[in-house]
Scaffold this motif. Sequence first.
Motif, PDB file in Angstrom:
ATOM      1  N   HIS A 138       0.910  -1.432   0.011  1.00 44.98           N
ATOM      2  CA  HIS A 138      -0.079   0.079   0.034  1.00 44.98           C
ATOM      3  C   HIS A 138       0.908   1.283  -0.058  1.00 44.98           C
ATOM      4  CE1 HIS A 138      -3.695  -2.279   0.651  1.00 44.98           C
ATOM      5  NE2 HIS A 138      -2.953  -2.853   1.656  1.00 44.98           N
TER       6      HIS A 138
ATOM      7  N   HIS B  18       1.817   2.927   2.290  1.00 46.16           N
ATOM      8  CA  HIS B  18       1.806   2.663   3.499  1.00 46.16           C
ATOM      9  C   HIS B  18       3.539   2.735   3.937  1.00 46.16           C
ATOM     10  CE1 HIS B  18       1.793  -0.297   6.968  1.00 46.16           C
ATOM     11  NE2 HIS B  18       1.812   0.686   7.445  1.00 46.16           N
TER      12      HIS B  18
ATOM     13  N   THR C  40      -7.880  11.810   2.375  1.00 43.68           N
ATOM     14  CA  THR C  40      -9.340  11.727   2.256  1.00 43.68           C
ATOM     15  C   THR C  40      -9.931  13.033   2.941  1.00 43.68           C
ATOM     16  OG1 THR C  40      -9.358   9.249   2.366  1.00 43.68           O
ATOM     17  CG2 THR C  40     -11.119  10.726   3.265  1.00 43.68           C
TER      18      THR C  40
ATOM     19  N   LEU D 230     -15.836  20.644  -0.244  1.00 41.82           N
ATOM     20  CA  LEU D 230     -16.588  21.258   0.587  1.00 41.82           C
ATOM     21  C   LEU D 230     -16.420  23.042   0.159  1.00 41.82           C
ATOM     22  CD1 LEU D 230     -18.077  21.946   3.139  1.00 41.82           C
ATOM     23  CD2 LEU D 230     -16.015  21.848   4.576  1.00 41.82           C
TER      24      LEU D 230
ATOM     25  N   HIS E  57      -9.778   8.317  -6.621  1.00 46.26           N
ATOM     26  CA  HIS E  57      -9.605   7.470  -5.283  1.00 46.26           C
ATOM     27  C   HIS E  57     -10.997   7.656  -4.817  1.00 46.26           C
ATOM     28  CE1 HIS E  57      -8.675   6.884  -0.993  1.00 46.26           C
ATOM     29  NE2 HIS E  57      -7.791   6.108  -1.335  1.00 46.26           N
ATOM     30  N   HIS E  58     -11.467   6.347  -4.258  1.00 44.76           N
ATOM     31  CA  HIS E  58     -12.693   6.512  -3.428  1.00 44.76           C
ATOM     32  C   HIS E  58     -13.075   7.501  -2.810  1.00 44.76           C
ATOM     33  CE1 HIS E  58     -11.848   5.310   0.602  1.00 44.76           C
ATOM     34  NE2 HIS E  58     -10.768   4.405   0.082  1.00 44.76           N
TER      35      HIS E  58
ATOM     36  N   ARG F 266     -16.718   9.258  -1.757  1.00 47.05           N
ATOM     37  CA  ARG F 266     -17.024   9.503  -0.452  1.00 47.05           C
ATOM     38  C   ARG F 266     -17.233  10.998   0.150  1.00 47.05           C
ATOM     39  NH1 ARG F 266     -15.805   4.883   3.837  1.00 47.05           N
ATOM     40  NH2 ARG F 266     -17.439   5.583   4.905  1.00 47.05           N
TER      41      ARG F 266
ATOM     42  N   TRP G 257     -20.748  12.229  -1.316  1.00 52.59           N
ATOM     43  CA  TRP G 257     -21.736  11.732  -0.274  1.00 52.59           C
ATOM     44  C   TRP G 257     -21.715  12.372   1.018  1.00 52.59           C
ATOM     45  CZ3 TRP G 257     -20.604   8.391   3.914  1.00 52.59           C
ATOM     46  CH2 TRP G 257     -21.769   7.698   4.453  1.00 52.59           C
ATOM     47  N   THR G 258     -20.631  12.411   1.446  1.00 51.76           N
ATOM     48  CA  THR G 258     -20.650  13.244   2.841  1.00 51.76           C
ATOM     49  C   THR G 258     -21.239  14.686   2.771  1.00 51.76           C
ATOM     50  OG1 THR G 258     -18.761  12.017   3.480  1.00 51.76           O
ATOM     51  CG2 THR G 258     -19.175  13.815   4.752  1.00 51.76           C
ATOM     52  N   LEU G 259     -20.810  15.430   1.916  1.00 54.05           N
ATOM     53  CA  LEU G 259     -21.368  16.540   1.637  1.00 54.05           C
ATOM     54  C   LEU G 259     -22.807  16.720   1.197  1.00 54.05           C
ATOM     55  CD1 LEU G 259     -17.964  17.883   0.269  1.00 54.05           C
ATOM     56  CD2 LEU G 259     -18.820  18.341   2.396  1.00 54.05           C
ATOM     57  N   GLY G 260     -23.230  15.868   0.923  1.00 57.75           N
ATOM     58  CA  GLY G 260     -24.708  15.815   0.105  1.00 57.75           C
ATOM     59  C   GLY G 260     -24.965  16.312  -1.316  1.00 57.75           C
TER      60      GLY G 260
ATOM     61  N   THR H 159      -3.955   5.302  -6.894  1.00 55.60           N
ATOM     62  CA  THR H 159      -3.541   4.187  -5.929  1.00 55.60           C
ATOM     63  C   THR H 159      -3.241   2.894  -6.520  1.00 55.60           C
ATOM     64  OG1 THR H 159      -5.075   5.498  -4.453  1.00 55.60           O
ATOM     65  CG2 THR H 159      -4.412   3.168  -3.839  1.00 55.60           C
TER      66      THR H 159
ATOM     67  N   ARG I 118      -2.853  -5.460  -4.532  1.00 54.89           N
ATOM     68  CA  ARG I 118      -3.687  -5.979  -5.881  1.00 54.89           C
ATOM     69  C   ARG I 118      -4.295  -4.776  -6.358  1.00 54.89           C
ATOM     70  NH1 ARG I 118      -8.278  -9.759  -3.607  1.00 54.89           N
ATOM     71  NH2 ARG I 118      -9.288  -9.182  -5.067  1.00 54.89           N
ATOM     72  N   ALA I 119      -4.599  -4.945  -7.750  1.00 54.38           N
ATOM     73  CA  ALA I 119      -5.032  -4.062  -8.495  1.00 54.38           C
ATOM     74  C   ALA I 119      -5.762  -4.526  -9.690  1.00 54.38           C
ATOM     75  CB  ALA I 119      -4.116  -2.844  -8.818  1.00 54.38           C
ATOM     76  N   ARG I 120      -6.893  -4.058 -10.293  1.00 55.48           N
ATOM     77  CA  ARG I 120      -7.530  -4.460 -11.263  1.00 55.48           C
ATOM     78  C   ARG I 120      -6.967  -3.371 -12.341  1.00 55.48           C
ATOM     79  NH1 ARG I 120     -10.893  -8.552 -10.254  1.00 55.48           N
ATOM     80  NH2 ARG I 120     -10.678  -8.689 -12.529  1.00 55.48           N
TER      81      ARG I 120
ATOM     82  N   ARG J 106     -28.499  11.128   9.307  1.00 59.64           N
ATOM     83  CA  ARG J 106     -28.927  11.488   7.859  1.00 59.64           C
ATOM     84  C   ARG J 106     -29.194  10.455   7.008  1.00 59.64           C
ATOM     85  NH1 ARG J 106     -24.693  14.126   3.812  1.00 59.64           N
ATOM     86  NH2 ARG J 106     -24.573  12.021   3.286  1.00 59.64           N
TER      87      ARG J 106
ATOM     88  N   THR K 152     -21.760  20.961   6.914  1.00 62.23           N
ATOM     89  CA  THR K 152     -20.641  20.133   6.332  1.00 62.23           C
ATOM     90  C   THR K 152     -21.553  19.085   5.437  1.00 62.23           C
ATOM     91  OG1 THR K 152     -19.131  20.338   7.923  1.00 62.23           O
ATOM     92  CG2 THR K 152     -18.717  18.592   6.202  1.00 62.23           C
ATOM     93  N   LEU K 153     -22.621  18.539   6.092  1.00 64.15           N
ATOM     94  CA  LEU K 153     -23.211  17.530   5.703  1.00 64.15           C
ATOM     95  C   LEU K 153     -24.444  17.902   4.545  1.00 64.15           C
ATOM     96  CD1 LEU K 153     -23.661  15.340   8.976  1.00 64.15           C
ATOM     97  CD2 LEU K 153     -22.207  14.889   6.869  1.00 64.15           C
TER      98      LEU K 153
END
Lengths: 493, 493
Positions: free
Chosen positions: A95, A97, A158, A166, A189-190, A194, A197-200, A241, A440-442, B169, B198-199
Motif C-alpha cells: 500500500h 503505507h 481523504t 466542501l 480515489h474512492h 465518499r 456523499w458526505t457533503l450531500g 492508488t 492488488r489492483a485491477r 442523515r 458540512t453534511l
Amino acid sequence: MRRHTPAAALAGGVEGPDQLRYFTEVVLDAAADGACERGGPLPQGGPEAVAARVREVWPNALPEHGTGAVEALRTLVGAVARGAADPADPHCVAHLHCPPLAVAAAADLAAAALNPSMDSWDQAPAATVVEQDVTAALAGLVYPRAARPDALVTSGGTESNLVALLLARERARAAGAASLQVVCGANAHHSVHRAAWTLGLPAPVTVGCAGGRMDPAALERTLAGYGRATPVLVVATAGTTDQGAIDPLPELVDVAARHGAELHVDAAYGGMLLFSEAHARRLSGLDAAVSVTLDLHKLGWQPVAAGVLAVADADVLERLALTTDYLNADDDTEAGLPDLLGRSIRTTRRPDVLKIAVTLRALGRTGVGELVDRCVDGAEEFAQQVDQHPRLRLHPGGVGISTVLFRPVAADELAGREGDACVADVRRKLLADGRAVLGRARAQDEDGDDRLWLKATLLNPQTTPADLAALLKLVADTAAAPHTTQYSVGDDR
Amino acid sequence: MRRHTPAAALAGGVEGPDQLRYFTEVVLDAAADGACERGGPLPQGGPEAVAARVREVWPNALPEHGTGAVEALRTLVGAVARGAADPADPHCVAHLHCPPLAVAAAADLAAAALNPSMDSWDQAPAATVVEQDVTAALAGLVYPRAARPDALVTSGGTESNLVALLLARERARAAGAASLQVVCGANAHHSVHRAAWTLGLPAPVTVGCAGGRMDPAALERTLAGYGRATPVLVVATAGTTDQGAIDPLPELVDVAARHGAELHVDAAYGGMLLFSEAHARRLSGLDAAVSVTLDLHKLGWQPVAAGVLAVADADVLERLALTTDYLNADDDTEAGLPDLLGRSIRTTRRPDVLKIAVTLRALGRTGVGELVDRCVDGAEEFAQQVDQHPRLRLHPGGVGISTVLFRPVAADELAGREGDACVADVRRKLLADGRAVLGRARAQDEDGDDRLWLKATLLNPQTTPADLAALLKLVADTAAAPHTTQYSVGDDR
C-alpha cells in the motif's frame, strides 16, 4: 532515568521528559524484540492466529485494576510490534503505507508530550508559528507563481479531498448555484466519491480513462454537457492508488478552462515529486488547479497523519472561517491573538506539522528529493527484474511513480476469472505465511481485458536490488505451488 | 545508542528502535530545557514575540540543504517547548486541553514508529485486534445493557459529532425522508452546527437553556412542531465547553421518545465520568441515546487525537460500509481478511487506540476513575477558594464537572460591557505575561444578564490547593491593576 515512575505521571512540564525517558526505553525495547520475534514483514498465520496471540497476553481491554505503566507498555507494544505489517521491511510493499523516518517519529513524540492543540493560540503559541511557516512553504512549492498561496494540514488525502470539495461547494453556493457537480476520472480515489456523499452533493460523474489516466477527450465530452450555470469541479489524480498513474494535467487544465470548470488535483501520492529535481516536471500543470491534495505520510516518510491541502489563493479558505467565543472571540482577535479555527474542519488538532518541519530541516529539499528518487529508481529496477523473470509478467503500463503491477505467468495460463483467483491466492498465501505484503489492483492488459494484478508500491528508500530479487523469487515460487488460502471466518471483523 | 544515525534512518524494522534511541534522548532533553527556559505555563510577550523567537532559530521552513536530524530535533523541539502552553502546568487551565500521561505519550511513540494504518488488516494485523477490543470495551461501558454496542475511534469530538449526524442523515434517507432536522441546545458545541453545514443539512434548530442546560420544556415545544414525517435528531450535551453543564438526560430522553425523535449525546467532556464510582450516576440516561461522543484527549489524559463515537447497536455503523478493491475486495473478505474500511470516514488512520489501550491496562478502570475524581475534587476546591476570596466572585451555577467560572469583583463594579472588557483584559494580560492561561465564557449571572467570565477547566490531576490559591492571587492582583493588552497585529494569522 526513573524506573519507578508512577503510571499517572504526566508527560509535560519540567519533570515530564524525565518521566518519559524510561518509558520510551521500554517502548523501544519492546518494539525491537517484537520485530525480531516476528522475523519478517508481517506475522504468520493470518487474522485468527494474530488475534489469538494478542489476546493471549491481553485478555481484557478494560481491567478493573491496572498493571502499571511498564508492564502495560511492554505487553501491548510488544504484541503490536510482533503483529505488525512493517513497511520498513523491504517485502512489505502493498500500500501507500510508508516506513516513517526515525527523525519524524522522534519529533512526533514531542507533539504527544507537549500536546499543543492547534485550535487556538493559547494552546499552541509556538506550534502555531511552525504550522504557519511550513504550510506557507509547501503552498509555495505547489504554487510557485501564485501571489497568495496557502495550505492547511489535514488528517490525510481523504480529508484534503473532502475539504477541497466542501470549499468548491461553498463557492458554488456563493455564486448562487443550487449545487456543484463533481467530475472525476474512473481512476479517482474512492475518497472523492465518499466526499461528495458526505457533503450531500450529487454523485460524481465519472470520465473514462486510457491506460489508467483520465482521457481529456472524454472529459471534454462530459463538460460539454453542462451549461455555464452548473458549476463543475473536475478532480484529476496525480498518482493513482492502483497504478501510480498521473493524469495528463496540462491537457485537463486546458479542457477545464475552456468549459469554465474548476480543477482540483488529488496528488496525495504524486505531489512529493515536487521535491525531486529529476521528476518534478511530471507535475507540470499542477499549479493551475484551485486546490491540490498532498500527503506526506505516503512519499514523505511521515508517521500517519500528515495530510496537506494547498490552495492557489488564501481567500478560498475564508469559507472555513468560524467564530466561537471560547476560542477566537472578536475582541481577542482584534487585540492580536491569532485566529486558528478556520484552519481545519477539526477543532482540537495535534501539531502534525512538527514532524514535517523537523524532517524538512533535517534533510532539506534536496534530501527529501533524493529519497523520492531512490523509490522511483527502485521501482524501475523492480520492473526490469519482473520483465526479465521467466515466470512473471510486467503490466504493459510499466512503472507509475513507484508502483509496479505484475502477474505470475501461471495466472495468464488460466481462464480470466481463474487467473484472477490465482493472483488473489498468491497474495493471500504470502500474507498467511508472513513472508510478503503485496497489494492488488485491477487494470487492463494489452488486449483491453480487465485483470487482477499483484501490486508493489515501493516507498522504502533503503530497499536494495537483492531485496527485490528475493521478493520476486518468493512470488514466483508461491505461484508455482497450487493453494487456496482460506482464513477461518470467525467473529472477528 | 547511535550518535551518528543518518537523518534518513527509518523508525521501523529490527534496527529502527535503536536508531530512534538517541533521537528520543535529544527530544526529551530539548523538551526539558525548553520547559525550564519557559519557566511558566506559556511563553512571555504574546504572539509577535513568540513568533520572532521561533523564527530567530528557524528562519526557513524549507531549506535547500538539511542540517541533520539531531540539529533539527534540538532546534524545533526546543523552540516549540519554549513556546508551549503547557497543560501540565497548574496555571494552564483555559481549555479542554489535558496534560497527557507519560505512559500514553510513550505508547504513542510506538504508533508512530511502527506506523500501522487502520484501513486494512494487511497494514495493521495486531493493531486491528487492539482497536476491536478497546472499542468493544468502551461501547460496553457506555451501553452496559445493549446487546450489540459498538464504537469507532475518531479524531475527536468534532469528528464524532459529524459521524453521528451523518449516520442519522442516512437513517432518515433510508426511511424515505428528504432530510433530517437536527435540534440542539443553545449550549451545544459549535461542531454540531458545523457538522450540519458540512453534511448539507438544514441549520440546527436551537432550544433554550436554563442554567446552561437544555430545557426539556423548550425541547418539548420545539418537537411538537414537527410531524412524525420529519425525522429529528436531538443533540444533547453532557459537559458543555463553557460551563461543564450536563443536560438533564433522563428528561430529554423522555421528551425525545414521546416525539419519536432520536437522541445523540455529545459527551466529549463528561463521558469519562463513567469511569468514576462517585460520578458515573450523573450520566444516567446516557445509554438511551442512539450514539454518544466521547473524547479521551479531554478527561482521559491522552495526547491528541483520541476521539470515540459509541453506538447502541453495531448495525447503525453499516451505513459507513464501503468496498474498494485494493483494501477490502469481496474475495479477500470472503477468505477471512477483516474489513476495516467501514470503521471510519478517514482512510489511512493512525492507531490512536494503542495509547488508550496501554493507559487502560496501566491504570485500570479504577485508576482512570481516580484521576477523574481528582479533577472534579480540584474544581470543587477551586470554587470554594473563589467563593471565599474577597476580590473574586464565583458564578452562581457552581462547578460543572471540573469547570469553574468566576469574575473579578472589579469587573462587576463596572457597567456591563466595560466589566466584560475588564475580564477579557485580565485574561489577555496574564497570557501576555506568560503567567496563566485562563479561558473565557459567556454565561448568565444571578439576574439573568449575559456576562463574560473567566473560565478554569481543571484537567490536571496533580494540581494542589496551593497551586489554585496562587492562581487566584495572580488573577486578583492583575484585576487590581488597570491595563489594556494590545498585541500588535502584524501579518501573523
